[in-house]
Write a protein that holds these residues in place. Structure first.
Motif, short mmCIF file in Angstrom:
data_model
loop_
_atom_site.label_atom_id
_atom_site.label_comp_id
_atom_site.label_asym_id
_atom_site.label_seq_id
_atom_site.Cartn_x
_atom_site.Cartn_y
_atom_site.Cartn_z
N GLU A 93 0.81 -1.22 0.00
CA GLU A 93 0.00 0.00 0.00
C GLU A 93 0.85 1.27 0.00
O GLU A 93 0.31 2.38 -0.04
N GLY A 94 2.16 1.13 0.07
CA GLY A 94 3.05 2.29 0.08
C GLY A 94 3.00 3.09 1.36
O GLY A 94 3.36 4.28 1.39
N LEU A 95 2.62 2.45 2.48
CA LEU A 95 2.39 3.18 3.72
C LEU A 95 3.67 3.49 4.49
O LEU A 95 3.64 4.23 5.47
N LEU A 96 4.80 2.93 4.06
CA LEU A 96 6.07 3.25 4.70
C LEU A 96 6.86 4.31 3.93
O LEU A 96 7.96 4.69 4.34
N ASP A 97 6.29 4.79 2.83
CA ASP A 97 6.95 5.83 2.04
C ASP A 97 6.96 7.16 2.81
O ASP A 97 6.00 7.49 3.52
N ARG A 98 8.03 7.93 2.66
CA ARG A 98 8.13 9.22 3.34
C ARG A 98 7.09 10.21 2.81
O ARG A 98 6.66 10.13 1.66
N ARG A 99 6.68 11.14 3.67
CA ARG A 99 5.71 12.18 3.30
C ARG A 99 6.33 13.56 3.56
O ARG A 99 5.97 14.25 4.52
N PRO A 100 7.29 13.97 2.73
CA PRO A 100 8.00 15.23 3.00
C PRO A 100 7.11 16.46 3.00
O PRO A 100 7.32 17.39 3.78
N GLY A 101 6.09 16.48 2.15
CA GLY A 101 5.18 17.62 2.12
C GLY A 101 4.42 17.79 3.41
O GLY A 101 4.27 18.90 3.94
N TYR A 102 3.94 16.68 3.95
CA TYR A 102 3.20 16.71 5.21
C TYR A 102 4.07 17.25 6.33
O TYR A 102 3.67 18.15 7.08
N TYR A 103 5.29 16.71 6.44
CA TYR A 103 6.14 17.14 7.55
C TYR A 103 6.67 18.55 7.37
O TYR A 103 6.87 19.27 8.36
N ALA A 156 4.94 21.00 6.06
CA ALA A 156 3.83 21.86 6.48
C ALA A 156 3.64 21.81 7.99
O ALA A 156 3.42 22.85 8.64
N ARG A 157 3.73 20.62 8.58
CA ARG A 157 3.54 20.49 10.02
C ARG A 157 4.62 21.23 10.80
O ARG A 157 4.34 21.94 11.77
N MET A 158 5.86 21.09 10.35
CA MET A 158 6.96 21.79 11.02
C MET A 158 6.81 23.30 10.90
O MET A 158 7.05 24.04 11.86
N LEU A 182 4.05 25.03 10.60
CA LEU A 182 2.96 25.49 11.46
C LEU A 182 3.39 25.52 12.93
O LEU A 182 3.11 26.49 13.65
N VAL A 183 4.07 24.47 13.37
CA VAL A 183 4.50 24.41 14.77
C VAL A 183 5.54 25.48 15.06
O VAL A 183 5.48 26.16 16.09
N PHE A 184 6.50 25.67 14.14
CA PHE A 184 7.53 26.67 14.36
C PHE A 184 6.94 28.08 14.33
O PHE A 184 7.34 28.96 15.11
N ALA A 185 5.96 28.30 13.46
CA ALA A 185 5.29 29.60 13.41
C ALA A 185 4.55 29.86 14.73
O ALA A 185 4.57 30.99 15.26
N ALA A 186 3.91 28.84 15.27
CA ALA A 186 3.22 28.99 16.55
C ALA A 186 4.22 29.26 17.67
O ALA A 186 3.95 30.04 18.59
N PHE A 187 5.37 28.61 17.61
CA PHE A 187 6.42 28.80 18.60
C PHE A 187 6.91 30.25 18.59
O PHE A 187 6.95 30.92 19.63
#
Length: 346
Positions: free
Chosen positions: A30-40, A42-44, A46-51
């Motif tokens: 299912e390709g579920l172990l493939d990296r998700r660079p776009g997700y991370y 964006a998440r980083m 958002l968190v750094f902006a909140a910080f």
């Protein structure tokens, strides 16, 4: 399905290899172990902006008791940084060790104030033997007892707290932020931190900046109140995220013989709740799948849960999931039950 500890079944293998190997093939297909660079990315961001936004707000608000609300908000931001540190440690973000360690030390040591090396060592041992009475550091009977066997052997502080540990659990979480910082500095003198000088410097920089900014923005009384609220709620948030993962599930004893799949599934609890719970818990609500595939990126865990649930049903392996508030009720019930031998003088 109940949360009573199931009987420990023996390991089984089918014609296609071990049960875990069969499940892994389905996950990989299912390709579920493939990296998700776009997700991370964006998440980083958002968190750094909140910080950064939180520190800006500290000075923008000025001398007001509304700063305590900001302290509560910043406890959420710090916990989210901790969850990112967790994903970096498991190489969910990068598939190579060096960038994972660099990112982990920046997030954990510099931004959050916790030793990446100390936590990584502790967490790795937990993953290898979750809920094992003798091998999992997360259920070591230091302050709380996690099984009646531990309760019967408890002494000192653990025996004193164990009498009413279900009632003391949340108050103790108020101190968890301080506990993480204390253990981080203490670990720098031991063998578990591979780069103690680097990690020590990053921790010192963090706390100099942390206390410096708070006391520069606020009068001493409000600064102390800000720090107290921030650290207390930070500990409660982290505890509320990590406690539902395993507490109250099967406790593994040395005589139990479990294969890898059953050792991870039977000791873990998933928490239902949709996108909000996914965000609040950083994907750790899919604890079964996280323990089976620690390097799986967070956004893949939901699909992996459906596959794993179906697979466990085929194999007759008890797979447990429940709502967030019921998970807490199960934890408190478990804590009260395990403290019974102490209350009865056993």
């Amino acid at each position: 399905m109940t949360t009573e500890a199931p009987e420990a079944p023996s390991s089984r293998s089918g014609s296609g290899g071990s049960d875990f190997a069969q499940l892994t093939r389905r996950i990989v297909d299912e390709g579920l172990l493939d990296r998700r660079p776009g997700y991370y990315a964006a998440r980083m961001a958002l968190v750094f902006a909140a910080f950064l936004g939180g520190w800006y707000a500290l000075f923008a608000l000025g001398d007001t008791w509304w700063q305590l609300g900001l302290a509560a908000a910043m406890s959420v931001v710090f916990a989210q940084i901790g969850l990112l540190s967790h994903d970096l440690a498991h190489r969910q973000v990068f598939d190579r060790r060096v960038p994972s360690e660099i990112g982990g030390r920046i997030a954990a040591n510099l931004l959050m104030g916790m030793s990446y090396g100390w936590w990584m060592n502790k967490h790795t041992r937990h993953h290898a033997n979750p809920n094992h009475e003798e091998r999992d550091p997360d259920v070591a009977p230091e302050l709380l007892v996690w099984s009646q066997r531990q309760a019967r052997k408890a002494s000192g502080v653990a025996r004193f707290i164990g009498r009413r540990q279900a009632y003391l659990f949340v108050p103790l979480l108020l101190l968890e932020g301080l506990n993480l910082s204390f253990n981080s500095f203490r670990a720098l003198r031991g063998p578990v931190v591979k780069r103690p000088v680097l990690e020590g410097v990053l921790l010192v920089v963090h706390f100099l900046a942390y206390f410096g900014l708070v006391f520069a923005a606020l009068p001493a009384g409000k600064a102390v109140a800000f720090i107290a609220v921030h650290q207390a709620l930070f500990g409660v948030y982290l505890g509320s995220v990590f406690a539902p993962n395993h507490k109250g599930m099967l406790m593994v004893t040395p005589e139990m013989k479990l294969d890898f799949l059953r050792r991870q599934v039977l000791t873990s609890r998933n928490v239902r709740g949709g996108l909000l719970i996914d965000a609040v818990m950083g994907g750790l609500n899919y604890q079964v799948e996280h323990h089976l595939f620690p390097s799986m990126p967070t956004p893949a865990l939901g699909r992996a849960a459906r596959i794993t649930r179906e697979f466990c049903a085929e194999k007759g392996v008890a797979y447990y999931e429940t709502g967030l508030f019921r998970s807490y009720r199960e934890i408190f019930t478990h804590l009260h039950r395990t403290g019974e031998p102490i209350r009865s003088g056993g």
